[in-house]
Design a protein around this motif. Structure first.
Motif, PDB file in Angstrom:
ATOM      1  N   ARG A 118       0.856  -1.277   0.049  1.00  0.00           N
ATOM      2  CA  ARG A 118      -0.058   0.025  -0.149  1.00  0.00           C
ATOM      3  C   ARG A 118       0.892   1.274   0.031  1.00  0.00           C
ATOM      4  NH1 ARG A 118      -3.557  -2.561   4.852  1.00  0.00           N
ATOM      5  NH2 ARG A 118      -1.331  -3.175   5.534  1.00  0.00           N
ATOM      6  N   ALA A 119       1.816   1.204   0.977  1.00  0.00           N
ATOM      7  CA  ALA A 119       2.862   2.236   0.915  1.00  0.00           C
ATOM      8  C   ALA A 119       3.593   2.641  -0.497  1.00  0.00           C
ATOM      9  CB  ALA A 119       3.827   2.163   2.032  1.00  0.00           C
ATOM     10  N   ALA A 170      -9.594   6.692   0.034  1.00  0.00           N
ATOM     11  CA  ALA A 170     -10.633   5.430   0.161  1.00  0.00           C
ATOM     12  C   ALA A 170     -10.323   4.657  -1.102  1.00  0.00           C
ATOM     13  CB  ALA A 170     -12.012   5.981   0.476  1.00  0.00           C
ATOM     14  N   GLU A 171     -10.609   5.351  -2.206  1.00  0.00           N
ATOM     15  CA  GLU A 171     -10.250   4.737  -3.496  1.00  0.00           C
ATOM     16  C   GLU A 171      -9.081   3.791  -3.568  1.00  0.00           C
ATOM     17  OE1 GLU A 171     -10.678   5.524  -8.467  1.00  0.00           O
ATOM     18  OE2 GLU A 171     -10.576   7.076  -6.800  1.00  0.00           O
ATOM     19  N   ARG A 185      -9.223   0.900  -1.399  1.00  0.00           N
ATOM     20  CA  ARG A 185     -10.129  -0.400  -1.753  1.00  0.00           C
ATOM     21  C   ARG A 185      -9.572  -1.114  -2.954  1.00  0.00           C
ATOM     22  NH1 ARG A 185     -13.727   2.778  -3.587  1.00  0.00           N
ATOM     23  NH2 ARG A 185     -13.094   2.438  -5.852  1.00  0.00           N
ATOM     24  N   ASP A 186      -9.000  -0.304  -3.895  1.00  0.00           N
ATOM     25  CA  ASP A 186      -8.261  -0.808  -5.135  1.00  0.00           C
ATOM     26  C   ASP A 186      -7.098  -1.700  -4.540  1.00  0.00           C
ATOM     27  OD1 ASP A 186     -10.223   0.289  -6.479  1.00  0.00           O
ATOM     28  OD2 ASP A 186      -8.803   1.883  -7.317  1.00  0.00           O
ATOM     29  N   ILE A 187      -6.125  -0.971  -3.897  1.00  0.00           N
ATOM     30  CA  ILE A 187      -4.688  -1.805  -3.406  1.00  0.00           C
ATOM     31  C   ILE A 187      -5.102  -2.953  -2.814  1.00  0.00           C
ATOM     32  CG2 ILE A 187      -2.262  -1.536  -2.546  1.00  0.00           C
ATOM     33  CD1 ILE A 187      -2.483   1.419  -3.217  1.00  0.00           C
ATOM     34  N   ALA A 247      -7.918   2.646   8.589  1.00  0.00           N
ATOM     35  CA  ALA A 247      -6.483   3.128   8.315  1.00  0.00           C
ATOM     36  C   ALA A 247      -6.045   4.204   8.994  1.00  0.00           C
ATOM     37  CB  ALA A 247      -6.537   3.197   6.714  1.00  0.00           C
ATOM     38  N   ARG A 248      -6.642   5.172   9.089  1.00  0.00           N
ATOM     39  CA  ARG A 248      -6.263   6.314   9.562  1.00  0.00           C
ATOM     40  C   ARG A 248      -6.091   6.271  11.521  1.00  0.00           C
ATOM     41  NH1 ARG A 248      -5.834   8.290   5.142  1.00  0.00           N
ATOM     42  NH2 ARG A 248      -7.084   9.938   4.184  1.00  0.00           N
TER      43      ARG A 248
END
Length: 404
Positions: free
Chosen positions: A247-248, A353-354, A357-359, A381-382
């Motif tokens: 994600r990062a 948010a997008e 969701r995608d990753i 996540a936050r």
């Protein structure tokens, strides 16, 4: 009478020669009852090829096959007992304290630092390795080969071998010199600026051979490609495989390039599985490292890394690098200065948010493989009180992991 003497002398010489030859052959080929441990694996006496069993390991396109023939004997024939006879071995990270009092190990001559996904912190780790006073550091030597559509598994290996053996020739020298400010990150770079000797392969190879450790950093190779280099008796190679939470990496890379997370994460998983096989076939030659662990404990991870490479202590120049490079608020997209305590989970405050969701949809298994939790929604996540690390899974690919 003269003829008889000549014939007798001729046969006497032949018989004497054969007797002496027999003595020499017996001396060289009769194994001693006890053998001293060899500090060089190439000097190790291996068992008979017929005693080597056929081994075939395959995982998602990565295939390693051990044949029962002469050419593979000195690569894969070592058993656990053989390894103990070969002299000091690099310890696994879990055994650092026990190995501290053992006899010195021979440091690695060549280090390949690779990342499966760009923007995983390899520039920072490459800078850390380059702080070693004996380092000859080449940064992304495959960059132009990829841009020129000449990058293949074979050209990648040949490029690495030329660097590791200080035998850089014109085919590789051209892309290196085309962007020397980008690729050459060692003392030779000053010569490039002063008198143009960068374009002299003889001079470059001479300087290369004067350094005790050659380092190549790349994001353009796959772990499975490296088996022939580890088998090559002319290359004393150790591999550092740096990985990061996908994600990062993906949201960082997306700021610069068009990134397909499905493909990147598939490569990451395959490389990790390939690395496990390498670790089984070549113990002590491959280690996977998480960028997050390096950020959380730079000094501790530096000790683990340099111990893996065969060094008892971190060089003073590397300690200075860590002090300067891990405590600054001045950060650049492609720089190596990082406030590592902030960098570790910075992406959690930046991801949309997008993107989340995608990753996570494309990379759920890769995220789990690297040892991290899925968040599923932006609020989670936050929330930094929700842990990033999945302690139960972290030790699968990272043997040094201690439950941090």
């Amino acid at each position: 009478m003269v003829n008889i003497l000549r014939i007798t002398k001729r046969y006497f010489n032949k018989i004497t020669y054969l007797l002496l030859l027999g003595i020499v052959v017996t001396y060289h080929y009769t194994p001693p009852l006890t053998a001293e441990p060899s500090e060089n694996k190439r000097d190790t006496v291996h068992p008979n090829p017929r005693e080597i069993r056929h081994l075939h390991q395959e995982h998602e396109g990565f295939e390693v096959q051990i044949q029962e023939d002469e050419k593979d004997v000195d690569i894969f024939s070592s058993t656990k007992d053989d390894a103990e006879d070969e002299g000091p071995q690099s310890p696994t990270p879990k055994t650092q304290s026990r190995e501290a009092a053992s006899e010195p190990r021979r440091p690695a001559a060549n280090v390949l630092l690779l990342s499966s996904i760009g923007r995983s912190g390899s520039s920072f780790l490459g800078g850390l390795l380059n702080s070693h006073p004996g380092a000859f550091y080449i940064f992304e030597p495959l960059h132009l080969l990829e841009a020129w559509h000449r990058l293949t598994e074979a050209t990648a290996r040949e490029s690495f071998k030329q660097i590791f053996t200080c035998n850089i020739r014109s085919a590789l020298l051209k892309p290196l010199m085309k962007e020397s400010r980008f690729t050459i990150r060692n003392s030779y770079r000053s010569l490039c600026k002063s008198n143009g000797t960068c374009y002299d392969p003889v001079e470059m190879n001479r300087v290369c051979s004067q350094h005790s450790m050659r380092i190549v950093k790349t994001i353009r190779t796959r772990v499975a490609w490296l088996v022939p280099l580890l088998k090559d008796p002319d290359i004393d190679l150790k591999i550092l495989h740096l990985v990061r939470d996908p994600r990062a990496s993906v949201i960082s890379a997306a700021k610069q390039w068009d990134v397909r997370p499905e493909r990147k994460c598939a490569n990451l998983e395959e490389d990790l599985q390939s690395g496990r096989l390498l670790n089984d076939l070549f113990p002590g030659r491959y280690m996977a490292i998480r960028y997050e662990d390096l950020c959380e404990d730079p000094d501790g991870m530096a000790k683990i890394i340099f111990s893996f490479l065969g060094y008892r202590d971190i060089p003073p120049s590397t300690l200075r690098f860590l002090r300067i490079s891990t405590s600054t608020d001045i950060e650049k997209s492609f720089g190596i200065q990082r406030d590592t305590t902030k960098q570790q989970q910075k992406w959690r405050q930046e991801i949309t948010a997008e993107q989340l969701r995608d990753i996570e949809g494309a990379c759920a298994s890769a995220i789990a493989a690297v040892g991290f939790n899925l968040f599923k929604d932006l609020e989670t996540a936050r929330n930094l009180s929700v842990p990033l690390y999945d302690v139960a899974k972290a030790g699968r690919f990272f043997p040094y992991y201690d439950g941090r």
